[in-house]
Design an enzyme around this catalytic site. Sequence first.
Site, PDB file in Angstrom:
ATOM      1  N   TYR A  98       0.771  -1.159   0.042  1.00 58.84           N
ATOM      2  CA  TYR A  98      -0.017   0.015  -0.011  1.00 58.84           C
ATOM      3  C   TYR A  98       0.652   1.146  -0.142  1.00 58.84           C
ATOM      4  O   TYR A  98       2.001   1.116  -0.770  1.00 58.84           O
ATOM      5  CB  TYR A  98      -0.712   0.091   1.269  1.00 58.84           C
ATOM      6  CG  TYR A  98      -2.052   0.960   0.833  1.00 58.84           C
ATOM      7  CD1 TYR A  98      -2.883   0.424  -0.207  1.00 58.84           C
ATOM      8  CD2 TYR A  98      -2.573   2.100   1.833  1.00 58.84           C
ATOM      9  CE1 TYR A  98      -3.846   1.524  -0.493  1.00 58.84           C
ATOM     10  CE2 TYR A  98      -3.515   2.798   1.385  1.00 58.84           C
ATOM     11  CZ  TYR A  98      -4.120   2.496   0.427  1.00 58.84           C
ATOM     12  OH  TYR A  98      -5.302   3.527   0.139  1.00 58.84           O
ATOM     13  N   ARG A 151      -8.715  11.511  -7.241  1.00 56.32           N
ATOM     14  CA  ARG A 151      -7.714  12.034  -6.346  1.00 56.32           C
ATOM     15  C   ARG A 151      -7.111  11.210  -5.858  1.00 56.32           C
ATOM     16  O   ARG A 151      -7.282  10.717  -4.416  1.00 56.32           O
ATOM     17  CB  ARG A 151      -8.502  13.061  -5.262  1.00 56.32           C
ATOM     18  CG  ARG A 151      -7.676  14.117  -4.804  1.00 56.32           C
ATOM     19  CD  ARG A 151      -6.630  13.674  -3.643  1.00 56.32           C
ATOM     20  NE  ARG A 151      -7.305  13.207  -2.496  1.00 56.32           N
ATOM     21  CZ  ARG A 151      -7.047  12.060  -1.766  1.00 56.32           C
ATOM     22  NH1 ARG A 151      -6.239  10.973  -2.349  1.00 56.32           N
ATOM     23  NH2 ARG A 151      -7.719  11.723  -0.577  1.00 56.32           N
ATOM     24  N   LYS A 169      -5.995  -1.405  -0.577  1.00 54.21           N
ATOM     25  CA  LYS A 169      -6.938  -0.918   0.551  1.00 54.21           C
ATOM     26  C   LYS A 169      -7.562  -2.335   1.369  1.00 54.21           C
ATOM     27  O   LYS A 169      -7.459  -2.847   2.406  1.00 54.21           O
ATOM     28  CB  LYS A 169      -7.959  -0.011   0.386  1.00 54.21           C
ATOM     29  CG  LYS A 169      -8.123   0.672   1.565  1.00 54.21           C
ATOM     30  CD  LYS A 169      -8.040   2.134   1.477  1.00 54.21           C
ATOM     31  CE  LYS A 169      -7.791   2.976   2.889  1.00 54.21           C
ATOM     32  NZ  LYS A 169      -7.789   4.347   2.789  1.00 54.21           N
ATOM     33  N   GLU A 240     -13.556   5.746  -1.918  1.00 55.44           N
ATOM     34  CA  GLU A 240     -12.121   5.794  -1.602  1.00 55.44           C
ATOM     35  C   GLU A 240     -11.672   6.948  -2.908  1.00 55.44           C
ATOM     36  O   GLU A 240     -11.472   6.853  -3.923  1.00 55.44           O
ATOM     37  CB  GLU A 240     -11.434   4.530  -1.954  1.00 55.44           C
ATOM     38  CG  GLU A 240     -10.043   4.554  -1.686  1.00 55.44           C
ATOM     39  CD  GLU A 240      -9.451   4.714  -0.021  1.00 55.44           C
ATOM     40  OE1 GLU A 240     -10.209   4.776   0.811  1.00 55.44           O
ATOM     41  OE2 GLU A 240      -8.367   5.273   0.027  1.00 55.44           O
ATOM     42  N   ASP A 241     -10.815   8.002  -2.337  1.00 53.20           N
ATOM     43  CA  ASP A 241     -10.053   8.613  -3.168  1.00 53.20           C
ATOM     44  C   ASP A 241     -10.890   9.504  -4.120  1.00 53.20           C
ATOM     45  O   ASP A 241     -10.450   9.566  -5.508  1.00 53.20           O
ATOM     46  CB  ASP A 241      -8.791   8.084  -3.754  1.00 53.20           C
ATOM     47  CG  ASP A 241      -7.585   8.006  -2.838  1.00 53.20           C
ATOM     48  OD1 ASP A 241      -7.765   8.445  -1.589  1.00 53.20           O
ATOM     49  OD2 ASP A 241      -6.585   7.434  -3.091  1.00 53.20           O
ATOM     50  N   ASP A 263     -13.296   6.637   3.709  1.00 47.29           N
ATOM     51  CA  ASP A 263     -12.039   6.509   4.427  1.00 47.29           C
ATOM     52  C   ASP A 263     -11.021   7.807   4.444  1.00 47.29           C
ATOM     53  O   ASP A 263     -10.717   8.371   5.510  1.00 47.29           O
ATOM     54  CB  ASP A 263     -11.229   5.441   4.009  1.00 47.29           C
ATOM     55  CG  ASP A 263     -10.027   5.278   5.138  1.00 47.29           C
ATOM     56  OD1 ASP A 263     -10.287   5.062   6.226  1.00 47.29           O
ATOM     57  OD2 ASP A 263      -8.806   5.345   4.648  1.00 47.29           O
ATOM     58  N   ASP A 264     -11.154   8.496   3.345  1.00 50.52           N
ATOM     59  CA  ASP A 264     -10.362   9.615   3.271  1.00 50.52           C
ATOM     60  C   ASP A 264     -10.879  10.903   4.238  1.00 50.52           C
ATOM     61  O   ASP A 264     -10.144  11.682   4.854  1.00 50.52           O
ATOM     62  CB  ASP A 264     -10.495  10.374   1.921  1.00 50.52           C
ATOM     63  CG  ASP A 264     -10.060   9.301   0.625  1.00 50.52           C
ATOM     64  OD1 ASP A 264      -9.076   8.709   1.021  1.00 50.52           O
ATOM     65  OD2 ASP A 264     -10.901   9.039  -0.082  1.00 50.52           O
ATOM     66  N   ALA A 300      -9.670  15.491   3.829  1.00 45.77           N
ATOM     67  CA  ALA A 300      -8.912  14.870   4.970  1.00 45.77           C
ATOM     68  C   ALA A 300      -8.945  16.071   6.054  1.00 45.77           C
ATOM     69  O   ALA A 300      -9.149  15.870   7.262  1.00 45.77           O
ATOM     70  CB  ALA A 300      -7.503  14.704   4.677  1.00 45.77           C
ATOM     71  N   ASN A 403       0.347  12.381   1.392  1.00 49.90           N
ATOM     72  CA  ASN A 403       0.898  11.187   1.064  1.00 49.90           C
ATOM     73  C   ASN A 403       1.108  11.284  -0.390  1.00 49.90           C
ATOM     74  O   ASN A 403       0.357  12.113  -0.979  1.00 49.90           O
ATOM     75  CB  ASN A 403       0.097  10.130   1.192  1.00 49.90           C
ATOM     76  CG  ASN A 403      -0.140   9.429   2.395  1.00 49.90           C
ATOM     77  OD1 ASN A 403       1.086   9.430   3.306  1.00 49.90           O
ATOM     78  ND2 ASN A 403      -1.419   9.204   2.983  1.00 49.90           N
ATOM     79  N   ASN A 448      -4.319   5.415   8.202  1.00 52.68           N
ATOM     80  CA  ASN A 448      -5.674   5.039   8.246  1.00 52.68           C
ATOM     81  C   ASN A 448      -5.737   3.561   8.512  1.00 52.68           C
ATOM     82  O   ASN A 448      -6.882   3.222   8.975  1.00 52.68           O
ATOM     83  CB  ASN A 448      -6.358   5.483   7.197  1.00 52.68           C
ATOM     84  CG  ASN A 448      -6.542   6.943   6.768  1.00 52.68           C
ATOM     85  OD1 ASN A 448      -5.936   7.750   7.400  1.00 52.68           O
ATOM     86  ND2 ASN A 448      -7.449   7.321   6.080  1.00 52.68           N
TER      87      ASN A 448
HETATM   88  P1  NAD Z   1      -8.073  17.029  -1.181  1.00 52.71           P
HETATM   89  O1  NAD Z   1      -7.780  17.292  -2.576  1.00 52.71           O
HETATM   90  O2  NAD Z   1      -9.670  16.943  -0.970  1.00 52.71           O
HETATM   91  O3  NAD Z   1      -7.666  18.542  -0.301  1.00 52.71           O
HETATM   92  C1  NAD Z   1      -6.266  19.068  -0.571  1.00 52.71           C
HETATM   93  C2  NAD Z   1      -6.366  20.328  -0.037  1.00 52.71           C
HETATM   94  O4  NAD Z   1      -5.385  21.110  -0.347  1.00 52.71           O
HETATM   95  C3  NAD Z   1      -7.341  21.336  -0.974  1.00 52.71           C
HETATM   96  O5  NAD Z   1      -8.149  22.192   0.267  1.00 52.71           O
HETATM   97  C4  NAD Z   1      -6.472  22.144  -1.499  1.00 52.71           C
HETATM   98  O6  NAD Z   1      -7.186  23.617  -1.518  1.00 52.71           O
HETATM   99  C5  NAD Z   1      -5.334  22.425  -0.350  1.00 52.71           C
HETATM  100  N1  NAD Z   1      -4.207  23.084  -1.339  1.00 52.71           N
HETATM  101  C6  NAD Z   1      -3.915  22.634  -2.756  1.00 52.71           C
HETATM  102  N2  NAD Z   1      -2.677  23.729  -2.721  1.00 52.71           N
HETATM  103  C7  NAD Z   1      -2.448  24.373  -1.615  1.00 52.71           C
HETATM  104  C8  NAD Z   1      -1.630  25.383  -1.004  1.00 52.71           C
HETATM  105  N3  NAD Z   1      -0.585  25.833  -1.786  1.00 52.71           N
HETATM  106  N4  NAD Z   1      -1.656  25.651   0.092  1.00 52.71           N
HETATM  107  C9  NAD Z   1      -2.466  25.205   1.058  1.00 52.71           C
HETATM  108  N5  NAD Z   1      -3.444  24.422   0.639  1.00 52.71           N
HETATM  109  C10 NAD Z   1      -3.480  23.828  -0.661  1.00 52.71           C
HETATM  110  O7  NAD Z   1      -7.515  15.976  -0.646  1.00 52.71           O
HETATM  111  P2  NAD Z   1      -7.393  15.173   0.646  1.00 52.71           P
HETATM  112  O8  NAD Z   1      -8.268  14.048   0.568  1.00 52.71           O
HETATM  113  O9  NAD Z   1      -7.918  16.110   1.962  1.00 52.71           O
HETATM  114  O10 NAD Z   1      -5.795  14.624   1.165  1.00 52.71           O
HETATM  115  C11 NAD Z   1      -4.811  15.609   0.903  1.00 52.71           C
HETATM  116  C12 NAD Z   1      -3.558  14.768   1.389  1.00 52.71           C
HETATM  117  O11 NAD Z   1      -3.612  14.164   2.679  1.00 52.71           O
HETATM  118  C13 NAD Z   1      -3.317  13.686   0.304  1.00 52.71           C
HETATM  119  O12 NAD Z   1      -1.781  13.803   0.127  1.00 52.71           O
HETATM  120  C14 NAD Z   1      -3.526  12.573   0.928  1.00 52.71           C
HETATM  121  O13 NAD Z   1      -2.802  11.284   0.679  1.00 52.71           O
HETATM  122  C15 NAD Z   1      -3.456  12.785   2.707  1.00 52.71           C
HETATM  123  N6  NAD Z   1      -4.160  12.043   3.527  1.00 52.71           N
HETATM  124  C16 NAD Z   1      -3.499  11.421   4.455  1.00 52.71           C
HETATM  125  C17 NAD Z   1      -4.051  10.336   5.498  1.00 52.71           C
HETATM  126  C18 NAD Z   1      -3.179   9.777   6.264  1.00 52.71           C
HETATM  127  O14 NAD Z   1      -2.031   9.914   6.320  1.00 52.71           O
HETATM  128  N7  NAD Z   1      -3.898   9.232   7.328  1.00 52.71           N
HETATM  129  C19 NAD Z   1      -5.293  10.321   5.186  1.00 52.71           C
HETATM  130  C20 NAD Z   1      -6.071  11.118   4.142  1.00 52.71           C
HETATM  131  C21 NAD Z   1      -5.473  11.837   3.039  1.00 52.71           C
END
Ligand code: NAD
Length: 542
Positions: A98, A151, A169, A240-241, A263-264, A300, A403, A448
């Site tokens: 993963y 995404r 997953k 998911e995503d 999950d996100d 997230a 990530n 997660n």
């Molecule tokens: P998403 O696309 O819904 O959100 C991304 C956010 O980042 C958006 O609100 C966007 O406006 C913001 N963004 C983009 N450019 C930016 C900038 N220059 N300055 C500030 N903000 C900016 O994506 P998501 O589902 O929220 O996921 C975001 C990240 O979190 C991904 O990398 C994902 O892999 C990671 N994530 C990690 C975990 C974990 O580790 N447990 C869980 C879920 C998501």
Amino acid sequence: MSDPFDTPKRGLDMLRDPHLNKGTAFTREEREKFGLMGLLPDIVSTPEQQEARIEGHLTSLPTDLDRYVYFSDLQERNESLFYRILMKDPVRWMPVVYTPTVGLACQTFGRIYRRPKGLYISVRHRGRIADVLRNWPEADPRFICVTDGERILGLGDLGAQGMGIPIGKLALYTAVAGVPPQMTLPIVLDVGTNNEELLVDPFYIGIRERRLSGADYDSFVDEFVTAVRTVYPKCFIQWEDFANHNAAPLLERYRNVVPSFNDDIQGTAATGVAGILAALRFKKERLEDQRVLFFGAGSAGIGIADLLCTVMVRHGLSVDEARSRIRLVDSKGLVQTQRTDLTPSKEQYAFDDVPADTLFESVRSVRPTILIGTSTIPKSFTKDVIEEMARISERPIIFPYSNPTSKSECSAEEAYEWTGGRAIFASGSPFPPHTMNGRTFTPGQGNNVYIFPAMGLAVLAANPSSVPDEAFVVAANALAELVTDENFLSGLIYPPMASIRNSAMHVATAVATWFHEAGLARSERPADIAAAVRAMSWTPHY
Ligand code: NAD
């Protein structure tokens, strides 16, 4: 569970069925019984010999992507062996099966594609989605993990190549919590892609059209959900995503139609909240006294923010009081009331702080004690941002959650070095331990995987009619209470990954118990829920 070897299959059909194949571990008696004589070399291996052979191969391969491909072949060849190796050393192999490797696997999916491991439901199947679902060879799938690939992790739109995510997953549902593999069904909704590179990539595996959107998209997803309810009425759906603009609306539209979660949003939220609760327990501070700043206000970030509010409301705050502890920064800067571009989910966290365009200015303005990165912007937690966090709080909580590793807002080393070892750190992707001034810090991973497999097992055990946010608060609390003083002193705010299976049993039991207490369970309450949960958990068998 019924005996899988009570089957009419014989000979090559048995060797080619990954649920049944034991390869050279078939005994001489079994070779007689199942018509396998001569189809295998003479040697009868022990499971341990088979594991050693595979581990040797995996170790000799040059890259994690090669190991991913090898694992993928093994899963198609001998499922029990695949899961035995994964379960034996989850710390080593989960990052291969993963995140972070799955990110690269999805980017190159068209080149490494072998055999289908799930259903590709495309816009060409409109009107016939139920028939497509019926093509799945397993009789009783209970867990669908579905993406439309828009995404994928922090990598953006990978279209149908996002299929790597549901496959990976669901493998973790099995490896971590023992959700039976036959009950899992990975699905990609191939609604096209807006990724220009993929549209012209000769190896792209999906439909070569721009993404469906608006009412056409909604009606396609609607047909999918209706078809699932018709063909597999006992099936639970994990979204998911999906891109931010679809993720929350889909969750809201269907959460009371079919048992489902995202999950996100919710899994991330429970993981983030668990890390914060564990850290605060050791800091002997209350959640209500914190100021939390999110860098990245998507699925997230807002998911964690909302669940933190749910917890604070349980602690006695009003909803407005809870929200006032939280601030968001998105791509346009700090979310403030004077902004006119805010979605409703961001508006609820808009305040009149000192205006700020950059993250550093936002930290100065808000003075957070907790900083969470969900922005996908690598290295955005710069030295001045982290040093400012260290000035504001004696033990700043810093979670760069984006990530894969290439997108992380900072590394563990940077967080520890720039705070003089005072940061309480957890990241989305794993970082190696860091030693400074003779002290070794083991960075926690807010993965997660601490939550979603356990949630899956709890759903299997209790068969709830829906999965409300409260279930994720229960999961977060159950996870946080597993963190020991010893874990915390080594830098961890999550239980060690090596004991992930035990953590999953504990969390699943807590959530299944809550489903029964909340009146949502549709299965009969067992006298001993922990024992029933354990009994339901699949283990690789020979
Ligand atoms: P998403 O696309 O819904 O959100 C991304 C956010 O980042 C958006 O609100 C966007 O406006 C913001 N963004 C983009 N450019 C930016 C900038 N220059 N300055 C500030 N903000 C900016 O994506 P998501 O589902 O929220 O996921 C975001 C990240 O979190 C991904 O990398 C994902 O892999 C990671 N994530 C990690 C975990 C974990 O580790 N447990 C869980 C879920 C998501």
